[in-house]
Write an enzyme that holds these catalytic residues in place. Sequence first.
Site, PDB file in Angstrom:
ATOM      1  N   HIS A 133      59.874  -3.819   0.548  1.00  0.00           N
ATOM      2  CA  HIS A 133      60.445  -4.810  -0.365  1.00  0.00           C
ATOM      3  C   HIS A 133      61.914  -4.514  -0.621  1.00  0.00           C
ATOM      4  CE1 HIS A 133      61.084  -7.387  -3.855  1.00  0.00           C
ATOM      5  NE2 HIS A 133      61.605  -6.319  -4.448  1.00  0.00           N
ATOM      6  N   GLU A 134      62.252  -3.252  -0.813  1.00  0.00           N
ATOM      7  CA  GLU A 134      63.631  -2.891  -1.124  1.00  0.00           C
ATOM      8  C   GLU A 134      64.574  -3.153   0.041  1.00  0.00           C
ATOM      9  OE1 GLU A 134      64.612  -2.097  -4.048  1.00  0.00           O
ATOM     10  OE2 GLU A 134      62.688  -1.734  -5.013  1.00  0.00           O
ATOM     11  N   THR A 135      64.059  -3.182   1.256  1.00  0.00           N
ATOM     12  CA  THR A 135      64.903  -3.306   2.446  1.00  0.00           C
ATOM     13  C   THR A 135      64.590  -4.545   3.272  1.00  0.00           C
ATOM     14  OG1 THR A 135      63.317  -1.928   3.672  1.00  0.00           O
ATOM     15  CG2 THR A 135      65.195  -0.804   2.649  1.00  0.00           C
ATOM     16  N   ILE A 160      67.482  -5.083  -4.320  1.00  0.00           N
ATOM     17  CA  ILE A 160      68.372  -5.825  -3.438  1.00  0.00           C
ATOM     18  C   ILE A 160      67.886  -7.232  -3.166  1.00  0.00           C
ATOM     19  CG2 ILE A 160      69.123  -3.704  -2.305  1.00  0.00           C
ATOM     20  CD1 ILE A 160      67.428  -4.563   0.114  1.00  0.00           C
TER      21      ILE A 160
END
EC number: 3.2.1.14
Length: 322
Positions: free
Chosen positions: A137-139, A321
Amino acid sequence: MRLSEFTTLFLLFSVLLLSASAEQCGSQAGGALCASGLCCSKFGWCGNTNEYCGPGNCQSQCPGGPGPSGDLGGVISNSMFDQMLNHRNDNACQGKNNFYSYNAFVTAAGSFPGFGTTGDITARKREIAAFLAQTSHETTGGWPTAPDGPYAWGYCFLREQGSPGDYCTPSSQWPCAPGRKYFGRGPIQISHNYNYGPCGRAIGVDLLNNPDLVATDPVISFKSAIWFWMTPQSPKPSCHDVITGRWQPSGADQAANRVPGFGVITNIINGGLECGHGSDSRVQDRIGFYRRYCGILGVSPGENLDCGNQRSFGNGLLVDIM
């Protein structure tokens, strides 16, 4: 020799021959490990030559990775890793050219005893699925109508998107280096000098002066994410302790509806922004990755996946992000 005796010997020989030809290790053998420190090849055979241990040939118990007692190959093989993160090398992704490689992941994991190796096989698989889901999810580089679906695009980005600031908070313990910026980098998008500092100290690298190592060295990149995963930051437990069942909620946690499950991990990571206000698309994205990865690993995701009704522990330590 009588015919019946000959038939018996022939059948016995056939059974032994078939047993000898069956794959010995890895995903082809139900996650079995090789004995005597041998490598498990991508085809499921044990050996110690380049055909078994070399880059691209080895699926588990590879050189530079953890040994048999803490090996991740019995939980996630190279092919499963590629299936989960099957668009990470897309031309549109910063992580193309296999920056986020299986070997880098396994090598980094070897520095953190207990990561992916705690509990029974169900607990181990859930931890790997949860870790890769949260970091995906973060990337992520996915979108709702992306090829193969939105949950096939994890590990696309190395650095925080947009025009991030320096994320420098005045600190005598973790002073910012001149000209350095501490925006989100790596699988967990670690940010702020007060995270880069202790992370670097823990893994033996000066990240205050060299924060971009998290986006240029694959093993350091994974180590930064696993460090965050394994490290409690009071009043928050570690993500590792939550997913492996070691964390027991206090009375205050129970009053805040913080109960064991994937949802509390989201609360640890970014609860100040995502939790406690009902349905949130970012939370659902994390859950979507987790469900997909659990399916690939053949394990149920468990209960309490959402954090919509949980009060947050406090402001998130990481930058989101999405």
